[in-house]
Design a protein around this motif. Structure first.
Motif, PDB file in Angstrom:
ATOM      1  N   GLU A  77      -2.532   6.549   1.954  1.00  0.00           N
ATOM      2  CA  GLU A  77      -1.367   5.686   2.169  1.00  0.00           C
ATOM      3  C   GLU A  77      -1.555   4.310   1.540  1.00  0.00           C
ATOM      4  O   GLU A  77      -0.594   3.621   1.239  1.00  0.00           O
ATOM      5  CB  GLU A  77      -1.101   5.526   3.672  1.00  0.00           C
ATOM      6  N   VAL A  78      -2.804   3.888   1.361  1.00  0.00           N
ATOM      7  CA  VAL A  78      -3.102   2.585   0.753  1.00  0.00           C
ATOM      8  C   VAL A  78      -3.077   2.703  -0.756  1.00  0.00           C
ATOM      9  O   VAL A  78      -2.588   1.826  -1.457  1.00  0.00           O
ATOM     10  CB  VAL A  78      -4.484   2.064   1.207  1.00  0.00           C
ATOM     11  N   PHE A  79      -3.633   3.795  -1.251  1.00  0.00           N
ATOM     12  CA  PHE A  79      -3.727   4.009  -2.692  1.00  0.00           C
ATOM     13  C   PHE A  79      -2.531   4.834  -3.176  1.00  0.00           C
ATOM     14  O   PHE A  79      -1.685   5.229  -2.383  1.00  0.00           O
ATOM     15  CB  PHE A  79      -5.062   4.673  -3.021  1.00  0.00           C
ATOM     16  N   THR A  80      -2.488   5.101  -4.459  1.00  0.00           N
ATOM     17  CA  THR A  80      -1.324   5.785  -5.013  1.00  0.00           C
ATOM     18  C   THR A  80      -1.312   7.272  -4.695  1.00  0.00           C
ATOM     19  O   THR A  80      -0.332   7.939  -4.965  1.00  0.00           O
ATOM     20  CB  THR A  80      -1.251   5.589  -6.541  1.00  0.00           C
ATOM     21  N   GLY A  81      -2.385   7.777  -4.114  1.00  0.00           N
ATOM     22  CA  GLY A  81      -2.393   9.183  -3.747  1.00  0.00           C
ATOM     23  C   GLY A  81      -3.758   9.650  -3.285  1.00  0.00           C
ATOM     24  O   GLY A  81      -4.729   8.884  -3.239  1.00  0.00           O
ATOM     25  N   GLN A  82      -3.819  10.910  -2.965  1.00  0.00           N
ATOM     26  CA  GLN A  82      -5.040  11.505  -2.435  1.00  0.00           C
ATOM     27  C   GLN A  82      -6.175  11.488  -3.446  1.00  0.00           C
ATOM     28  O   GLN A  82      -7.326  11.262  -3.089  1.00  0.00           O
ATOM     29  CB  GLN A  82      -4.756  12.952  -1.988  1.00  0.00           C
ATOM     30  N   LEU A  83      -5.881  11.705  -4.715  1.00  0.00           N
ATOM     31  CA  LEU A  83      -6.920  11.740  -5.748  1.00  0.00           C
ATOM     32  C   LEU A  83      -7.651  10.401  -5.848  1.00  0.00           C
ATOM     33  O   LEU A  83      -8.880  10.357  -5.875  1.00  0.00           O
ATOM     34  CB  LEU A  83      -6.303  12.116  -7.106  1.00  0.00           C
TER      35      LEU A  83
END
Length: 109
Positions: free
Chosen positions: A63-69
């Motif tokens: 949720e903080v970053f642009t995605g799970q990767l």
């Protein structure tokens, strides 16, 4: 010119023995911020100490970053040689303000 300034800043951050990043989950990162954060983590990996505070469980870092990767790549480096301290309960600040209010009302014993 800006690229040189960025590298100088990354070099300065890399010389700090203990870097503390407080409230990581406060602002969602865009691709550029995420890339810079990853560079800092990557440069410090297995070389320097780092403390990160956040109210967000690691399972929700996507949720903080642009995605799970991106979250996985960062967590992979952070968790490899780390100590995770999970603190539960009321916020220290909230707890302190409740005590202060009780003192003002004269209800604390």
């Amino acid at each position: 010119m800006l690229a040189g300034n960025l590298q100088q800043m990354l070099d300065k951050l890399n010389r700090i023995e203990l870097l503390i990043i407080d409230e990581l989950s406060y602002i969602k990162m865009d691709k550029e911020r995420e890339s810079l954060f990853f560079q800092i983590i990557r440069q410090r990996y297995e070389k320097s100490s780092l403390i990160i505070t956040t109210n967000l469980p690691m399972g929700r870092w996507d949720e903080v970053f642009t995605g799970q990767l991106a979250a996985t790549a960062i967590l992979d480096r952070l968790l490899h040689h780390c100590h995770v301290l999970s603190i539960t309960g009321d916020s220290y600040r909230v707890k302190g303000s409740k005590i202060s209010v009780k003192k003002q009302k004269g209800t604390e014993k």
